[in-house]
Design a protein around this motif. Sequence first.
Motif, PDB file in Angstrom:
ATOM      1  N   GLY A   1      57.028 -45.991  57.141  1.00 24.32           N
ATOM      2  CA  GLY A   1      55.931 -46.891  56.749  1.00 24.32           C
ATOM      3  C   GLY A   1      56.166 -47.655  55.468  1.00 24.32           C
ATOM      4  O   GLY A   1      55.210 -48.174  54.879  1.00 24.32           O
ATOM      5  N   ILE A   2      57.409 -47.745  55.033  1.00 22.04           N
ATOM      6  CA  ILE A   2      57.675 -48.512  53.807  1.00 22.04           C
ATOM      7  C   ILE A   2      58.218 -49.886  54.185  1.00 22.04           C
ATOM      8  O   ILE A   2      59.144 -50.002  54.985  1.00 22.04           O
ATOM      9  N   ASN A   3      57.602 -50.901  53.590  1.00 22.08           N
ATOM     10  CA  ASN A   3      57.991 -52.280  53.897  1.00 22.08           C
ATOM     11  C   ASN A   3      59.212 -52.659  53.060  1.00 22.08           C
ATOM     12  O   ASN A   3      59.107 -52.956  51.876  1.00 22.08           O
ATOM     13  N   LEU A   4      60.377 -52.619  53.701  1.00 20.25           N
ATOM     14  CA  LEU A   4      61.624 -52.928  52.997  1.00 20.25           C
ATOM     15  C   LEU A   4      62.054 -54.344  53.354  1.00 20.25           C
ATOM     16  O   LEU A   4      62.124 -54.700  54.529  1.00 20.25           O
ATOM     17  N   THR A   5      62.331 -55.138  52.340  1.00 25.14           N
ATOM     18  CA  THR A   5      62.857 -56.489  52.584  1.00 25.14           C
ATOM     19  C   THR A   5      64.237 -56.575  51.925  1.00 25.14           C
ATOM     20  O   THR A   5      64.625 -55.669  51.174  1.00 25.14           O
ATOM     21  N   PHE A   6      64.942 -57.639  52.217  1.00 25.55           N
ATOM     22  CA  PHE A   6      66.307 -57.760  51.683  1.00 25.55           C
ATOM     23  C   PHE A   6      66.453 -59.013  50.837  1.00 25.55           C
ATOM     24  O   PHE A   6      65.937 -60.076  51.186  1.00 25.55           O
TER      25      PHE A   6
ATOM     26  N   ASP B   1      72.311 -52.510  56.345  1.00 26.63           N
ATOM     27  CA  ASP B   1      70.953 -53.030  56.137  1.00 26.63           C
ATOM     28  C   ASP B   1      70.049 -52.642  57.301  1.00 26.63           C
ATOM     29  O   ASP B   1      68.894 -52.261  57.108  1.00 26.63           O
ATOM     30  N   GLU B   2      70.586 -52.764  58.504  1.00 29.77           N
ATOM     31  CA  GLU B   2      69.774 -52.451  59.691  1.00 29.77           C
ATOM     32  C   GLU B   2      69.352 -50.982  59.680  1.00 29.77           C
ATOM     33  O   GLU B   2      68.219 -50.646  60.033  1.00 29.77           O
ATOM     34  N   ASN B   3      70.259 -50.131  59.260  1.00 31.16           N
ATOM     35  CA  ASN B   3      69.934 -48.702  59.187  1.00 31.16           C
ATOM     36  C   ASN B   3      68.833 -48.445  58.161  1.00 31.16           C
ATOM     37  O   ASN B   3      67.879 -47.704  58.419  1.00 31.16           O
ATOM     38  N   TRP B   4      68.950 -49.099  57.011  1.00 32.44           N
ATOM     39  CA  TRP B   4      67.924 -48.953  55.976  1.00 32.44           C
ATOM     40  C   TRP B   4      66.564 -49.422  56.508  1.00 32.44           C
ATOM     41  O   TRP B   4      65.559 -48.751  56.337  1.00 32.44           O
ATOM     42  N   LYS B   5      66.575 -50.585  57.132  1.00 28.11           N
ATOM     43  CA  LYS B   5      65.314 -51.167  57.612  1.00 28.11           C
ATOM     44  C   LYS B   5      64.656 -50.257  58.650  1.00 28.11           C
ATOM     45  O   LYS B   5      63.460 -49.968  58.574  1.00 28.11           O
ATOM     46  N   LYS B   6      65.479 -49.790  59.578  1.00 23.30           N
ATOM     47  CA  LYS B   6      64.955 -48.929  60.642  1.00 23.30           C
ATOM     48  C   LYS B   6      64.358 -47.646  60.038  1.00 23.30           C
ATOM     49  O   LYS B   6      63.254 -47.226  60.400  1.00 23.30           O
ATOM     50  N   ASN B   7      65.064 -47.061  59.100  1.00 27.32           N
ATOM     51  CA  ASN B   7      64.613 -45.811  58.483  1.00 27.32           C
ATOM     52  C   ASN B   7      63.338 -46.003  57.672  1.00 27.32           C
ATOM     53  O   ASN B   7      62.420 -45.177  57.710  1.00 27.32           O
ATOM     54  N   MET B   8      63.271 -47.100  56.931  1.00 27.74           N
ATOM     55  CA  MET B   8      62.079 -47.316  56.090  1.00 27.74           C
ATOM     56  C   MET B   8      60.867 -47.686  56.955  1.00 27.74           C
ATOM     57  O   MET B   8      59.749 -47.260  56.674  1.00 27.74           O
ATOM     58  N   ASP B   9      61.119 -48.456  58.014  1.00 29.52           N
ATOM     59  CA  ASP B   9      60.021 -48.755  58.956  1.00 29.52           C
ATOM     60  C   ASP B   9      59.431 -47.454  59.484  1.00 29.52           C
ATOM     61  O   ASP B   9      58.217 -47.311  59.624  1.00 29.52           O
TER      62      ASP B   9
ATOM     63  N   TRP C   1      51.788 -50.919  56.867  1.00 30.49           N
ATOM     64  CA  TRP C   1      52.667 -50.494  55.767  1.00 30.49           C
ATOM     65  C   TRP C   1      51.885 -49.659  54.765  1.00 30.49           C
ATOM     66  O   TRP C   1      50.707 -49.887  54.543  1.00 30.49           O
ATOM     67  N   ARG C   2      52.562 -48.751  54.155  1.00 29.63           N
ATOM     68  CA  ARG C   2      51.905 -47.944  53.126  1.00 29.63           C
ATOM     69  C   ARG C   2      51.586 -48.803  51.906  1.00 29.63           C
ATOM     70  O   ARG C   2      52.304 -49.755  51.611  1.00 29.63           O
ATOM     71  N   ASP C   3      50.512 -48.428  51.208  1.00 32.31           N
ATOM     72  CA  ASP C   3      50.126 -49.138  49.984  1.00 32.31           C
ATOM     73  C   ASP C   3      50.298 -48.194  48.798  1.00 32.31           C
ATOM     74  O   ASP C   3      50.515 -46.992  48.973  1.00 32.31           O
ATOM     75  N   LEU C   4      50.162 -48.762  47.612  1.00 32.26           N
ATOM     76  CA  LEU C   4      50.338 -47.948  46.406  1.00 32.26           C
ATOM     77  C   LEU C   4      49.175 -46.964  46.260  1.00 32.26           C
ATOM     78  O   LEU C   4      48.062 -47.234  46.755  1.00 32.26           O
ATOM     79  N   PRO C   5      49.380 -45.858  45.580  1.00 33.70           N
ATOM     80  CA  PRO C   5      48.291 -44.879  45.426  1.00 33.70           C
ATOM     81  C   PRO C   5      47.099 -45.488  44.653  1.00 33.70           C
ATOM     82  O   PRO C   5      47.300 -46.314  43.769  1.00 33.70           O
TER      83      PRO C   5
END
Lengths: 304, 605
Positions: free
Chosen positions: B467-472, B456-464, B425-429
């Motif tokens: 490289g962004i760790n999206l949780t719900f 939600d599934e679409n969001w998760k797939k897109n953020m994955d 997952w990406r980290d902060l700058p």
Amino acid sequence: MWQMIPTLAGVILLIFFLFNWVGGDPAQVLAGKISNPEQIANIRKQLGVDQPYWYQLWVFVQQVFTFDFGRSWSTNEEVSRILLTRVGPTLTIMVPVLVIETVLAVALAVMVAYVRGSLTDRTIMVICTTAMSISFLVYIIFGQWLFGFILGWFPVQGWSESYWRNLTHYAPLPIMLAIFVGLAPALRLYRSFFLEEINQDYVRTARAKGLPEKTVMMKHVLRNALIPILTNVGIYLPSVFVGSFLLEVFFSIPGLGREIVTAVNRSDFPVIKAVTVYLAVLTMIVNLLVDVMYKLVDPRVSFK
Amino acid sequence: MKLASLLAPLAVALAATAPAAAADNAKVFRYAFEVAETGFDPVEISDLYSSNVIANIFDTPLTYDYLARPIKLVPNTLAAMPEITENGTLFTMRVKPGIYFADDPAFQGKKRELTAEDYVYSIKRLFDPKKRSPNLYLFEGQIAGMDEILAAARKANRLDYDAVAEGLRALDRYTFQIRLKQPNYNFLYYLAYCNLTCAVAREVAEHYGDRTAEHPVGTGPFRLTFWKRSSKMVFEPNPGYREDYYNGTPAPDDAKGQAILAKLKGKRLPMVGRVEVYVIEEPQPRWLAFLNNEMDFLERVPNEFANVATPNNELAPNLKKRGVTMERTPGMELTYSYFGMKDPVVGGYEPEKVALRRAIVLGQDVGAEIRIARKNQAIVAHGPIGPGALGYDPDFRSTATEYDPAKAKALLDMYGYLDCNGDGWRDLPRKDAGDECKPFSIEYASAPSATQKPLDENWKKNMDAIGINLTFKKAKWPDLLKESKAGKLQMWGLGWSAAYPDADAFFVMLYGPNGGQANHSRFNQPEFDRLYEQARRLPDGPERNAIYREMNRLFLVYAPWRLGVHRIYTDLSQPWTVGFRRHPVMRGFWKYVDIDQPVLATASR
């Protein structure tokens, strides 16, 4: 009987604290997406949720004992009227379901217990297991489509003002589907009650006395198996008064089950607490009645 | 014989003075709501379905030309359009004499004429603390003198209806005046919005008290004759309804509008003798009831049946063969996912924060959402204004909202959102390469419903994928609303439907001072706010549209939201149902619908 008082007190406390700690703020919901703090404060004031907890709890206790739960927060309809007008359609569906299902299940259970171990018994048990594995929702969706739309035997949905029209026109399909769903587990359970009784010594004695098998089954086995059956019906009975949400939603039946879910979604606390208290009281009364019925079914049972 | 010959001329004279043929009682219009109504007191409700009902029972001073597109306001109970003076702050209106409320016991057997005082009283009801009106926000701070009355009412928990406000008063029996504190040209639309300005008679409100919502008594074309809550409502024409004839001005190139006008022009309204509205919450029974001819109209084909009813967005051949007609209209509404602008991760106005939000916007595939979750019953939103609203530009496109995961990744890389600890997952700058890695995740709030799951599934797939760790964060809507207003959510997906057809109804959700109220994201950009205030003082026109374009640009630059979709309403009419046309905001359409009985008779056979 006296156990009812602490039980009711527990129910009141549980509902009250669950609502205040877990439930959403009704003022926020009623104010809509656009509101300001003054509006929310005003709504809280109108609903009485700005009062101290002890006062709100006291009001709740008064409501329980006067059966006056005020008005719905979302529709402004009197809660007592909601309960009274919704319970009729629910009972129109659920009472026939309970009666027909119990009679059928008991009759079929006696029959399969009588032929236990045979191919008929095994086939029926396989059918029951399969029927139990299918979701109620599937029965409803498929039944509505097949019997209501394709075959046109029943209306797809609807409800009228006439009790007889409802019972003969709109209710048969949901009743039939509910029986389909409920029959299989009840049949399996009651069969096991009968089998347990069949293996008892008194049955062997009755047979040894030369009593006909029909008399053994109907007079001795059935009577003794009625106690667990009665317990099971007693557990199921309060749910008759709150209905089946799925049936009511799919068949547009203006019953209590649908109303409860709507109230929960709208955080309509007066309706939720009235229904919960009503259900708790009903459960206690039913339990009491079932205890009395034990005595009628089996004179050996004592109230001590 | 002699008597008959004497009475004949009288009968002819009576027939000549009688109004043209009114509604035919044999014509019944049946359709279903997908959500239960809540009540029928205009000031107490804000839900769509109850609002649809009241718009057919009560009358607003203005209404819309049913067939005109773009939409056009016309007088309803007013003799003419309001006279607007003093730089758009003073509205003077004259009510047409001879309009009567439907008979009701509250009137004690007397005919009750609509007067200017009824509108003054009805608007004051919004300010009554006991009414808890969810629509008050549109009038609060607007009318001269009413805020003081509101403050006193809140203090006393009672509104003094006889208190006269400088900005809201009747000048004579038929004339009333509203003075605004500052110019607001959208105020005209408020005069066509039933939840704000429908006329309720004081006698009725006082007679029924807390039960006014159960006794809607208006001057409109229909009256409620039967109501089983959350199940069935029956409406019949108001016998005292004024003479009202079908008319409209569809655009010359609007073939469907012209055809409806040609068929119905001059007919006395309402045309149907009975309207039956059922509440059918589940999509399957609603759909089957329509197919079974139990309903004359299917409002909004459920998404679950969109592929069956309108494959490839065309009416299915079997329905076409039956003569069913389809109307597809983009709703004047919007879905969006906001970023909490005060959140330490996704909020803020620093370049790297803006970059993170813009990368998320670029990385989310709204097209897939439309195809999979919405079954093609929506179009991509390219700006924050809903279709049909004044200020909406259907041709507006921007690269800022397009789906481009490669660009999203490049933007994140450029601003230092890299996977420095190798966890995927990406980290902060980081300021220096030697600094400690700072992992982050974004929590997206959503309701635990079946319709939300594919979104939600679409969001998760897109953020994955970027490289962004999206949780719900799963919670019920009322709880999320509470947390959102408290500023505790990082992201939340919402929908918004305009109450009036102007861009202002959408930009209100981005105006800084509305933070924590309409402005859930708490977006606060001084230049945007300045432009918003400037636009509010202007009437519709090129000057205001130029300001809206600039506001749109600022919105896209700072990206406080991920724009979602504009939902499309697909409505189906049976072959015998004539005249339905979805209007972007007008809700009272029953009087414009007719039932073609010969066609119905043929279909029944």
